[in-house]
Write a protein that holds these residues in place. Structure first.
Motif, mmCIF file in Angstrom:
data_model
loop_
_atom_site.group_PDB
_atom_site.id
_atom_site.type_symbol
_atom_site.label_atom_id
_atom_site.label_comp_id
_atom_site.label_asym_id
_atom_site.label_seq_id
_atom_site.Cartn_x
_atom_site.Cartn_y
_atom_site.Cartn_z
ATOM 1 N N LYS A 134 0.861 -1.170 0.000
ATOM 2 C CA LYS A 134 0.000 0.000 0.000
ATOM 3 C C LYS A 134 0.911 1.237 0.000
ATOM 4 O O LYS A 134 1.504 1.585 1.016
ATOM 5 N N LEU A 135 1.022 1.875 -1.143
ATOM 6 C CA LEU A 135 2.046 2.909 -1.267
ATOM 7 C C LEU A 135 1.724 4.171 -0.487
ATOM 8 O O LEU A 135 2.603 4.966 -0.193
ATOM 9 N N ASP A 136 0.470 4.376 -0.149
ATOM 10 C CA ASP A 136 0.163 5.567 0.644
ATOM 11 C C ASP A 136 0.195 5.278 2.148
ATOM 12 O O ASP A 136 -0.117 6.140 2.945
ATOM 13 N N GLN A 137 0.570 4.079 2.502
ATOM 14 C CA GLN A 137 0.691 3.765 3.925
ATOM 15 C C GLN A 137 2.159 3.920 4.350
ATOM 16 O O GLN A 137 2.995 3.079 4.007
ATOM 17 N N ILE A 138 2.437 4.996 5.029
ATOM 18 C CA ILE A 138 3.813 5.250 5.454
ATOM 19 C C ILE A 138 3.881 5.031 6.958
ATOM 20 O O ILE A 138 3.443 5.863 7.742
ATOM 21 N N ALA A 139 4.444 3.912 7.360
ATOM 22 C CA ALA A 139 4.448 3.587 8.784
ATOM 23 C C ALA A 139 5.654 4.177 9.501
ATOM 24 O O ALA A 139 5.581 4.524 10.678
ATOM 25 N N ALA A 140 6.763 4.277 8.808
ATOM 26 C CA ALA A 140 7.971 4.827 9.419
ATOM 27 C C ALA A 140 8.897 5.312 8.308
ATOM 28 O O ALA A 140 8.887 4.754 7.203
ATOM 29 N N LEU A 141 9.691 6.321 8.600
ATOM 30 C CA LEU A 141 10.563 6.920 7.587
ATOM 31 C C LEU A 141 12.001 6.414 7.728
ATOM 32 O O LEU A 141 12.370 5.865 8.759
ATOM 33 N N PRO A 142 12.818 6.635 6.692
ATOM 34 C CA PRO A 142 14.241 6.306 6.820
ATOM 35 C C PRO A 142 14.930 7.258 7.798
ATOM 36 O O PRO A 142 14.417 8.343 8.083
ATOM 37 N N LEU A 143 16.092 6.880 8.296
ATOM 38 C CA LEU A 143 16.872 7.782 9.151
ATOM 39 C C LEU A 143 17.273 9.014 8.334
ATOM 40 O O LEU A 143 17.510 8.927 7.136
ATOM 41 N N GLY A 144 17.336 10.135 8.990
ATOM 42 C CA GLY A 144 17.728 11.366 8.303
ATOM 43 C C GLY A 144 16.576 12.065 7.617
ATOM 44 O O GLY A 144 16.764 13.077 6.954
ATOM 45 N N ALA A 145 15.358 11.547 7.764
ATOM 46 C CA ALA A 145 14.235 12.094 7.022
ATOM 47 C C ALA A 145 13.730 13.420 7.586
ATOM 48 O O ALA A 145 13.091 14.185 6.882
ATOM 49 N N ARG A 146 14.001 13.697 8.840
ATOM 50 C CA ARG A 146 13.375 14.855 9.474
ATOM 51 C C ARG A 146 14.337 15.931 9.938
ATOM 52 O O ARG A 146 14.064 17.110 9.841
ATOM 53 N N VAL A 147 15.398 15.492 10.578
ATOM 54 C CA VAL A 147 16.206 16.441 11.346
ATOM 55 C C VAL A 147 17.595 16.598 10.748
ATOM 56 O O VAL A 147 18.255 15.617 10.412
ATOM 57 N N LYS A 148 18.011 17.848 10.610
ATOM 58 C CA LYS A 148 19.335 18.177 10.099
ATOM 59 C C LYS A 148 20.143 18.731 11.263
ATOM 60 O O LYS A 148 19.700 19.626 11.973
ATOM 61 N N LEU A 149 21.324 18.168 11.456
ATOM 62 C CA LEU A 149 22.174 18.565 12.578
ATOM 63 C C LEU A 149 23.353 19.359 12.033
ATOM 64 O O LEU A 149 24.051 18.893 11.134
ATOM 65 N N ASN A 150 23.568 20.542 12.542
ATOM 66 C CA ASN A 150 24.692 21.364 12.083
ATOM 67 C C ASN A 150 25.988 20.880 12.745
ATOM 68 O O ASN A 150 26.122 20.941 13.963
ATOM 69 N N PRO A 151 26.936 20.388 11.953
ATOM 70 C CA PRO A 151 28.138 19.802 12.542
ATOM 71 C C PRO A 151 29.005 20.806 13.284
ATOM 72 O O PRO A 151 29.814 20.424 14.111
ATOM 73 N N TRP A 152 28.818 22.091 12.994
ATOM 74 C CA TRP A 152 29.677 23.081 13.657
ATOM 75 C C TRP A 152 29.141 23.458 15.035
ATOM 76 O O TRP A 152 29.851 23.391 16.021
ATOM 77 N N ASP A 153 27.849 23.848 15.098
ATOM 78 C CA ASP A 153 27.332 24.353 16.373
ATOM 79 C C ASP A 153 26.271 23.441 17.000
ATOM 80 O O ASP A 153 25.675 23.793 18.013
ATOM 81 N N ASP A 154 26.029 22.277 16.402
ATOM 82 C CA ASP A 154 25.115 21.264 16.955
ATOM 83 C C ASP A 154 23.648 21.672 16.926
ATOM 84 O O ASP A 154 22.814 21.004 17.532
ATOM 85 N N LYS A 155 23.329 22.784 16.247
ATOM 86 C CA LYS A 155 21.914 23.149 16.174
ATOM 87 C C LYS A 155 21.175 22.159 15.280
ATOM 88 O O LYS A 155 21.736 21.657 14.309
ATOM 89 N N VAL A 156 19.925 21.929 15.615
ATOM 90 C CA VAL A 156 19.125 21.052 14.762
ATOM 91 C C VAL A 156 18.014 21.859 14.108
ATOM 92 O O VAL A 156 17.516 22.823 14.672
ATOM 93 N N ILE A 179 14.579 21.299 11.087
ATOM 94 C CA ILE A 179 13.805 20.338 10.318
ATOM 95 C C ILE A 179 14.243 20.401 8.858
ATOM 96 O O ILE A 179 14.446 21.481 8.300
ATOM 97 N N VAL A 180 14.430 19.255 8.264
ATOM 98 C CA VAL A 180 14.826 19.163 6.856
ATOM 99 C C VAL A 180 13.739 19.790 5.991
ATOM 100 O O VAL A 180 12.561 19.510 6.182
ATOM 101 N N LYS A 181 14.161 20.656 5.108
ATOM 102 C CA LYS A 181 13.193 21.205 4.155
ATOM 103 C C LYS A 181 13.436 20.516 2.827
ATOM 104 O O LYS A 181 14.450 20.739 2.185
#
Ligand SMILES: [Zn+2]
Length: 611
Positions: A527-549, A551-553
């Protein structure tokens, strides 16, 4: 507390990424450059620009490229590339970023393609001063690195993952990146994101020795910094095997492109290719700007935040008020300590999203707490949550894989229930001596695990709260998430190993909020419209310099087959590269992030809070 892995000699610049040990563990390193020399300064005036421990490496751009004439020939370009790479190595040498590698071994599923078979997790600090060393955070919790690393895929061979290997490709060649060791072949120009690049293929020269980079580099065409490396290392020995890597850098400080992501993959599922390894791994680096605490720092940096009593008339604390003050102190201590270790992102926009969901739960359940509930993001991948005092902490990896706001509400409601029920943990951390430990032993010194009775009570209370909230209609997706997690849990023990809070599974069975799964619809991969869970990295972007997070746009990408769903899986990185600008840096922190589904075509898969 630096201990390097077995067999690892400090001077041994290991390039062997996956050591295939034929018999015993004892094994000699592949011949690699011995006694790495500190890289010579390329420009005299750079010595003054040695990044100080004090905050802004920003201002003092260590690179004087602007003073240099633009290169006129390709040979001059190559000289600049080499110079800039050495400059980067020097710039990063006093830093000890956090490095996290998460690896999934794969098995072939007829319907879903390669799916996780088991997984490994490594978290440590890298010391970039002389060579590249890793100190692992998780030691002591596991029974030794050895057992942790042994994969054992076939009867004949033992595979051993060496965490250091995954971080090797942060530089092309730590010691010998020059024309004596490498041939440069210009390939073409190409854009990576907004950045125009020159592309070169690199091959080691005939006498360069073992363990040399073989592959392609992308060089931005203004200052000639390498922004991406893709390839492997040449001339393996019989017992060592080098795997392939794709390494990305981000322009997070003026003049420097900072190593941020490395994707590794090996795999062969062709017919008859039995007993071959197959895995995918993501390595992330962050915490470049973390201060290295010295005893001296601790004395000079005593915080004198105002703690003025703001009550109208000075009063003594009642016993209950004193108790609450005490818990607040413990909470503040823990939050500050975790942030200092690079394990907690600074307060920011993602917190606001979590906060909105918590508020929705509180308002509709008439919850009125003496102190406001705060939310923060743990910077690591394993799926976990915990709370200390009135602060709820959710890991980056868990937010990543949640399909929608209903499932986020489920995650937060459990911790909110602990707070409402008065299951306070961590009051021992109000004693400040308990904060004095080195970052590497954070996990041994902090812990927020509830007893099973409290876990059960929190689940029960959470479900009550959810049913009285705006999320009552969205619990199907939360239940589906639990179902998907249940399907994958036995294969993902490393991702599901909580390091500070309670595990959400026990022995491969989901325990946290498991009751929600029973009323959820059946899981259906087709069922292609049934999304139960996303891959890692799908939501949050972490700034490697200052650790701020943040949301992925990203524009949602249509799912065209069951194989596109990739729940809880590791994928390659493809960051959109752009040049540093103060405007974009501040914009990133002020945008009201109203997130959309990151990788799914499902319009319901939005994390935006209902206000
Ligand atoms: Zn709990």
């Amino acid at each position: 507390m630096r201990k390097v892995m077995n067999n690892m000699n400090m001077n041994w610049m290991i390039l062997a990424l996956l050591a295939v040990t034929m018999t015993a563990v004892a094994q000699q390193p592949a011949s690699a450059p011995q006694n790495p020399q500190p890289v010579a300064a390329t420009q005299p005036e750079q010595t003054a620009a040695q990044p100080s421990q004090t905050q802004s490496g920003q201002e003092q751009s260590g690179q004087a490229q602007s003073n240099l004439a633009p290169p006129a020939t390709m040979d001059q370009v190559i000289d600049r590339v080499i110079m800039q790479e050495k400059e980067l190595i020097k710039f990063l040498s006093p830093r000890t970023p956090i490095v996290e590698t998460y690896l999934q071994n794969l098995t072939q599923d007829p319907q879903l393609g390669p799916i996780p078979q088991n997984d490994h997790y490594f978290l440590g600090r890298m010391d970039l001063s002389q060579s590249i060393d890793r100190a692992d955070y998780l030691k002591g919790k596991d029974e030794g690195m050895e057992r942790h690393l042994l994969g054992g895929f076939t009867k004949k061979f033992k595979f051993q993952y060496q965490p250091l290997g995954f971080s090797w490709m942060i530089f092309v060649d730590r010691t010998d990146f020059d024309r004596q060791h490498y041939h440069f072949h210009y390939a073409r120009r190409e854009f990576l994101g907004d950045v125009r690049c020159l592309v070169f293929d690199l091959t080691p020269t005939k006498d360069a020795g073992r363990g040399r980079f073989l592959g392609r580099i992308w060089v931005e065409d203004q200052n000639f910094n390498i922004v991406r490396l893709n390839g492997t290392y040449a001339r393996p020995t019989r017992n060592n095997y080098y795997f392939h890597m794709d390494s990305w850098r981000l322009n997070l400080v003026p003049g420097y492109w900072v190593p941020s992501y490395i994707y590794s993959e090996e795999g062969d599922f062709t017919a008859g290719a039995k007993n071959k390894i197959a895995f995918k791994a993501q390595t992330r680096m962050w915490g470049y700007n973390l201060k290295t605490a010295t005893p001296n720092d601790e004395l000079t940096n005593i915080r004198v935040d105002s703690v003025k009593d703001s009550t109208p008339t000075a009063q003594d604390a009642t016993p209950l008020a004193a108790e609450r003050e005490w818990q607040q102190q413990a909470e503040d201590n823990v939050v500050e300590r975790l942030e200092r270790a690079g394990l907690l992102a600074p307060a920011g926009d993602v917190d606001k999203i979590l906060q909105t969901v918590v508020n929705n739960l509180e308002i509709t359940n008439n919850i009125d707490l003496p102190r406001p509930v705060r939310t923060r993001v743990l910077t690591t991948s394993p799926l976990e949550t915990f709370s200390v005092g009135n602060t709820i902490v959710v890991s980056r990896g868990l937010i990543d894989v949640l399909p929608d706001e209903g499932s986020l509400a489920m995650v937060l409601s459990h911790e909110l229930a602990h707070i409402v029920l008065g299951h306070n943990l961590g009051s021992q951390y109000a004693f400040n001596d308990r904060m004095l430990f080195s970052d590497e032993v954070t996990y041994q010194n902090l812990g927020f695990k509830h007893i099973p009775e409290e876990e059960t009570a929190a689940d029960k209370k959470a479900i009550e709260m959810l049913k009285a909230s705006p999320y009552a209609q969205k619990l199907d997706s939360a239940g589906l998430f639990i179902r998907a997690l249940q399907v994958r849990a036995p294969q993902l023990s490393a991702l599901l190993q909580a390091h500070l809070g309670n595990n959400i599974t026990e022995n491969g069975m989901v325990t946290r909020m498991a009751a929600l799964a029973t009323s959820a619809p059946a899981l259906d991969w087709n069922k292609l419209d049934q999304i139960a869970a996303l891959p890692l990295g799908a939501r949050v972007k972490l700034n490697p310099w200052d650790d701020k997070v943040e949301i992925v746009k990203a524009q949602p990408v249509a799912i065209t087959s069951a194989r596109d769903k990739m729940p809880f899986e590791v994928t390659p990185f493809y960051p959109r590269l752009s040049r540093f600008s103060t405007a974009s840096a501040s914009a990133a922190t002020t945008t009201a992030a109203l997130p959309t589904a990151a990788t799914t075509a499902d319009a319901n898969a939005s994390l935006s809070p209902t206000n």
